[in-house]
Write a protein that holds these residues in place. Structure first.
Motif, PDB file in Angstrom:
ATOM      1  N   PRO A 152      16.931 -16.760  14.690  1.00 53.47           N
ATOM      2  CA  PRO A 152      18.263 -16.135  14.666  1.00 53.47           C
ATOM      3  C   PRO A 152      19.075 -16.653  13.477  1.00 53.47           C
ATOM      4  CG  PRO A 152      17.726 -16.860  16.880  1.00 53.47           C
ATOM      5  CD  PRO A 152      16.655 -17.401  15.972  1.00 53.47           C
ATOM      6  N   GLY A 153      19.644 -15.724  12.723  1.00 50.16           N
ATOM      7  CA  GLY A 153      20.457 -16.092  11.573  1.00 50.16           C
ATOM      8  C   GLY A 153      19.677 -16.319  10.295  1.00 50.16           C
ATOM      9  N   GLN A 154      18.361 -16.373  10.377  1.00 49.36           N
ATOM     10  CA  GLN A 154      17.544 -16.598   9.184  1.00 49.36           C
ATOM     11  C   GLN A 154      17.423 -15.299   8.388  1.00 49.36           C
ATOM     12  OE1 GLN A 154      13.512 -17.871   9.958  1.00 49.36           O
ATOM     13  NE2 GLN A 154      13.354 -18.880   7.986  1.00 49.36           N
ATOM     14  N   GLU A 155      17.563 -15.393   7.080  1.00 50.41           N
ATOM     15  CA  GLU A 155      17.482 -14.211   6.235  1.00 50.41           C
ATOM     16  C   GLU A 155      16.035 -13.904   5.880  1.00 50.41           C
ATOM     17  OE1 GLU A 155      20.194 -14.021   2.959  1.00 50.41           O
ATOM     18  OE2 GLU A 155      21.633 -15.290   3.998  1.00 50.41           O
ATOM     19  N   MET A 156      15.751 -12.601   5.683  1.00 46.83           N
ATOM     20  CA  MET A 156      14.384 -12.164   5.361  1.00 46.83           C
ATOM     21  C   MET A 156      13.867 -12.840   4.091  1.00 46.83           C
ATOM     22  SD  MET A 156      13.219 -10.052   7.613  1.00 46.83           S
ATOM     23  CE  MET A 156      12.349  -8.564   7.278  1.00 46.83           C
ATOM     24  N   LYS A 157      14.740 -13.027   3.107  1.00 49.81           N
ATOM     25  CA  LYS A 157      14.303 -13.605   1.831  1.00 49.81           C
ATOM     26  C   LYS A 157      13.837 -15.056   1.973  1.00 49.81           C
ATOM     27  CE  LYS A 157      18.959 -14.882   0.266  1.00 49.81           C
ATOM     28  NZ  LYS A 157      18.863 -16.287   0.461  1.00 49.81           N
ATOM     29  N   ASP A 158      14.196 -15.710   3.072  1.00 48.08           N
ATOM     30  CA  ASP A 158      13.801 -17.099   3.289  1.00 48.08           C
ATOM     31  C   ASP A 158      12.500 -17.248   4.072  1.00 48.08           C
ATOM     32  OD1 ASP A 158      16.074 -17.963   1.935  1.00 48.08           O
ATOM     33  OD2 ASP A 158      17.275 -18.036   3.769  1.00 48.08           O
ATOM     34  N   LEU A 159      11.911 -16.132   4.471  1.00 42.39           N
ATOM     35  CA  LEU A 159      10.692 -16.178   5.277  1.00 42.39           C
ATOM     36  C   LEU A 159       9.450 -16.306   4.404  1.00 42.39           C
ATOM     37  CD1 LEU A 159      11.528 -13.324   7.798  1.00 42.39           C
ATOM     38  CD2 LEU A 159      11.510 -15.778   8.259  1.00 42.39           C
ATOM     39  N   PRO A 160       8.378 -16.883   4.941  1.00 41.87           N
ATOM     40  CA  PRO A 160       7.114 -16.908   4.200  1.00 41.87           C
ATOM     41  C   PRO A 160       6.621 -15.477   3.982  1.00 41.87           C
ATOM     42  CG  PRO A 160       6.996 -18.297   6.165  1.00 41.87           C
ATOM     43  CD  PRO A 160       8.271 -17.539   6.239  1.00 41.87           C
ATOM     44  N   LEU A 161       5.838 -15.290   2.937  1.00 46.76           N
ATOM     45  CA  LEU A 161       5.305 -13.965   2.633  1.00 46.76           C
ATOM     46  C   LEU A 161       3.862 -13.848   3.098  1.00 46.76           C
ATOM     47  CD1 LEU A 161       6.729 -13.481  -0.964  1.00 46.76           C
ATOM     48  CD2 LEU A 161       7.611 -12.550   1.185  1.00 46.76           C
ATOM     49  N   VAL A 162       3.525 -12.657   3.569  1.00 47.72           N
ATOM     50  CA  VAL A 162       2.157 -12.329   3.956  1.00 47.72           C
ATOM     51  C   VAL A 162       1.642 -11.348   2.905  1.00 47.72           C
ATOM     52  CG1 VAL A 162       0.697 -11.278   5.724  1.00 47.72           C
ATOM     53  CG2 VAL A 162       2.689 -12.645   6.398  1.00 47.72           C
ATOM     54  N   ARG A 163       0.574 -11.713   2.221  1.00 49.57           N
ATOM     55  CA  ARG A 163       0.018 -10.874   1.148  1.00 49.57           C
ATOM     56  C   ARG A 163      -1.298 -10.262   1.598  1.00 49.57           C
ATOM     57  NH1 ARG A 163       2.694 -11.928  -3.566  1.00 49.57           N
ATOM     58  NH2 ARG A 163       3.989 -13.798  -3.529  1.00 49.57           N
ATOM     59  N   SER A 164      -1.415  -8.963   1.373  1.00 50.22           N
ATOM     60  CA  SER A 164      -2.672  -8.287   1.702  1.00 50.22           C
ATOM     61  C   SER A 164      -3.704  -8.596   0.622  1.00 50.22           C
ATOM     62  CB  SER A 164      -2.461  -6.767   1.774  1.00 50.22           C
ATOM     63  OG  SER A 164      -2.338  -6.220   0.465  1.00 50.22           O
ATOM     64  N   ASN A 165      -4.906  -8.114   0.843  1.00 46.48           N
ATOM     65  CA  ASN A 165      -5.896  -8.107  -0.215  1.00 46.48           C
ATOM     66  C   ASN A 165      -5.404  -7.156  -1.306  1.00 46.48           C
ATOM     67  OD1 ASN A 165      -6.332  -6.081   1.909  1.00 46.48           O
ATOM     68  ND2 ASN A 165      -8.023  -5.367   0.624  1.00 46.48           N
ATOM     69  N   THR A 166      -5.936  -7.268  -2.504  1.00 49.17           N
ATOM     70  CA  THR A 166      -5.599  -6.360  -3.606  1.00 49.17           C
ATOM     71  C   THR A 166      -6.779  -5.432  -3.827  1.00 49.17           C
ATOM     72  OG1 THR A 166      -4.220  -8.046  -4.648  1.00 49.17           O
ATOM     73  CG2 THR A 166      -4.949  -6.235  -6.045  1.00 49.17           C
ATOM     74  N   ILE A 167      -6.491  -4.132  -3.925  1.00 48.90           N
ATOM     75  CA  ILE A 167      -7.554  -3.176  -4.220  1.00 48.90           C
ATOM     76  C   ILE A 167      -7.253  -2.504  -5.556  1.00 48.90           C
ATOM     77  CG2 ILE A 167      -8.094  -2.764  -1.791  1.00 48.90           C
ATOM     78  CD1 ILE A 167      -6.690  -0.022  -2.079  1.00 48.90           C
ATOM     79  N   THR A 168      -8.294  -1.943  -6.163  1.00 51.86           N
ATOM     80  CA  THR A 168      -8.160  -1.220  -7.417  1.00 51.86           C
ATOM     81  C   THR A 168      -8.564   0.226  -7.187  1.00 51.86           C
ATOM     82  OG1 THR A 168      -8.662  -3.222  -8.656  1.00 51.86           O
ATOM     83  CG2 THR A 168      -8.889  -1.133  -9.831  1.00 51.86           C
ATOM     84  N   VAL A 169      -7.748   1.132  -7.688  1.00 47.86           N
ATOM     85  CA  VAL A 169      -8.007   2.568  -7.574  1.00 47.86           C
ATOM     86  C   VAL A 169      -8.136   3.112  -8.983  1.00 47.86           C
ATOM     87  CG1 VAL A 169      -7.037   4.773  -6.847  1.00 47.86           C
ATOM     88  CG2 VAL A 169      -6.732   2.758  -5.422  1.00 47.86           C
ATOM     89  N   ALA A 170      -9.180   3.884  -9.229  1.00 49.29           N
ATOM     90  CA  ALA A 170      -9.385   4.502 -10.538  1.00 49.29           C
ATOM     91  C   ALA A 170      -8.977   5.972 -10.479  1.00 49.29           C
ATOM     92  CB  ALA A 170     -10.854   4.382 -10.946  1.00 49.29           C
ATOM     93  N   VAL A 171      -8.174   6.383 -11.452  1.00 49.92           N
ATOM     94  CA  VAL A 171      -7.778   7.782 -11.571  1.00 49.92           C
ATOM     95  C   VAL A 171      -8.466   8.328 -12.814  1.00 49.92           C
ATOM     96  CG1 VAL A 171      -5.858   9.384 -11.921  1.00 49.92           C
ATOM     97  CG2 VAL A 171      -5.563   7.393 -10.436  1.00 49.92           C
ATOM     98  N   SER A 172      -9.354   9.299 -12.621  1.00 50.35           N
ATOM     99  CA  SER A 172     -10.091   9.885 -13.741  1.00 50.35           C
ATOM    100  C   SER A 172      -9.213  10.913 -14.451  1.00 50.35           C
ATOM    101  CB  SER A 172     -11.375  10.546 -13.229  1.00 50.35           C
ATOM    102  OG  SER A 172     -11.033  11.689 -12.462  1.00 50.35           O
ATOM    103  N   PRO A 173      -9.529  11.258 -15.695  1.00 54.35           N
ATOM    104  CA  PRO A 173      -8.748  12.296 -16.388  1.00 54.35           C
ATOM    105  C   PRO A 173      -8.738  13.622 -15.626  1.00 54.35           C
ATOM    106  CG  PRO A 173     -10.080  11.094 -17.961  1.00 54.35           C
ATOM    107  CD  PRO A 173     -10.500  10.628 -16.588  1.00 54.35           C
ATOM    108  N   LYS A 174      -9.845  13.972 -14.976  1.00 47.67           N
ATOM    109  CA  LYS A 174      -9.922  15.223 -14.206  1.00 47.67           C
ATOM    110  C   LYS A 174      -8.948  15.169 -13.019  1.00 47.67           C
ATOM    111  CE  LYS A 174     -13.190  18.011 -11.581  1.00 47.67           C
ATOM    112  NZ  LYS A 174     -14.549  18.128 -11.104  1.00 47.67           N
ATOM    113  N   THR A 175      -8.973  14.069 -12.288  1.00 49.50           N
ATOM    114  CA  THR A 175      -8.065  13.900 -11.149  1.00 49.50           C
ATOM    115  C   THR A 175      -6.621  13.886 -11.631  1.00 49.50           C
ATOM    116  OG1 THR A 175      -9.729  12.623  -9.974  1.00 49.50           O
ATOM    117  CG2 THR A 175      -7.469  12.400  -9.200  1.00 49.50           C
ATOM    118  N   SER A 176      -6.394  13.228 -12.759  1.00 52.88           N
ATOM    119  CA  SER A 176      -5.055  13.113 -13.317  1.00 52.88           C
ATOM    120  C   SER A 176      -4.472  14.490 -13.634  1.00 52.88           C
ATOM    121  CB  SER A 176      -5.118  12.258 -14.582  1.00 52.88           C
ATOM    122  OG  SER A 176      -3.907  12.304 -15.269  1.00 52.88           O
TER     123      SER A 176
END
Length: 195
Positions: A152-176
């Motif tokens: 109670p009273g704690q601000e969101m910016k003071d909370l620990p962060l939970v980070r997901s995995n990082t993924i990479t998405v490729a956009v081809s010229p055709k898809t673009s």
């Protein structure tokens, strides 16, 4: 005990901390993890459907919501620059700006109680909110606050962060080029040229 002899126990240590004093705070371990991946089953109906799952990794029930705020979704192009929003993304951003991020998890109609080991999953359509029309590689990660443990009273910016995995998405010229032709401003331009 019955013979008046001294009984020794193992020594224990107790640390009492002030949760408001960051210097004394012990590292917190959030009760959930976030994982992301492209949802191949929906890939035919949407170009970039991101499956976002939050899993309770604690030994207690927690309550989570399924919102993903714009500032929690980190999408970077191949140069490491943030990807701009589409017109639709800007409209959604205006809507969410009116929502109180500080009250995250307070709306019972959008929260779920998860028992240990349970997951809450949802789809985020990346191509609707973010401009992924340029060919290249995009990296995607979600970073959100540990709001289930907010005091109670704690601000969101003071909370620990939970980070997901990082993924990479490729956009081809055709898809673009196909994605660009589906944007409203490009459809209007094509219609005026054909008249």
């Amino acid at each position: 005990p019955g013979n008046n002899r001294l009984v020794k126990s193992n020594p224990i240590a107790v640390t009492v901390i002030d949760p408001h004093n960051k210097r004394n705070a012990l590292p917190l371990h959030p009760p959930f993890i976030v994982t992301i991946r492209l949802d191949q089953h929906r890939r035919s109906e949407r170009e970039f459907p991101l499956l976002v799952c939050q899993t309770n990794i604690s030994d207690r029930a927690i309550t989570l919501d399924n919102f993903t705020f714009k500032d929690e979704l980190h999408i970077l192009d191949s140069q490491g620059s943030p990807v701009p929003l589409t017109e639709e993304g800007k409209k959604n951003e205006a809507y969410w700006a009116g929502k109180e991020r500080e009250n995250r998890g307070a709306d019972a109609s959008h929260t779920w109680r998860l028992l240990p080991g349970q997951s809450l999953c949802g789809i985020q359509s990346l191509d609707i909110g973010w401009d992924l029309t340029n060919p290249g590689q995009y990296s995607i990660q979600i970073v959100r606050s540990d709001y289930p443990d907010r005091a109670p009273g704690q601000e969101m910016k003071d909370l620990p962060l939970v980070r997901s995995n990082t993924i990479t998405v490729a956009v081809s010229p055709k898809t673009s080029s196909r994605m660009r032709s589906n944007l409203p401003e490009h459809r209007e331009q094509a219609q005026s040229l054909s008249q």
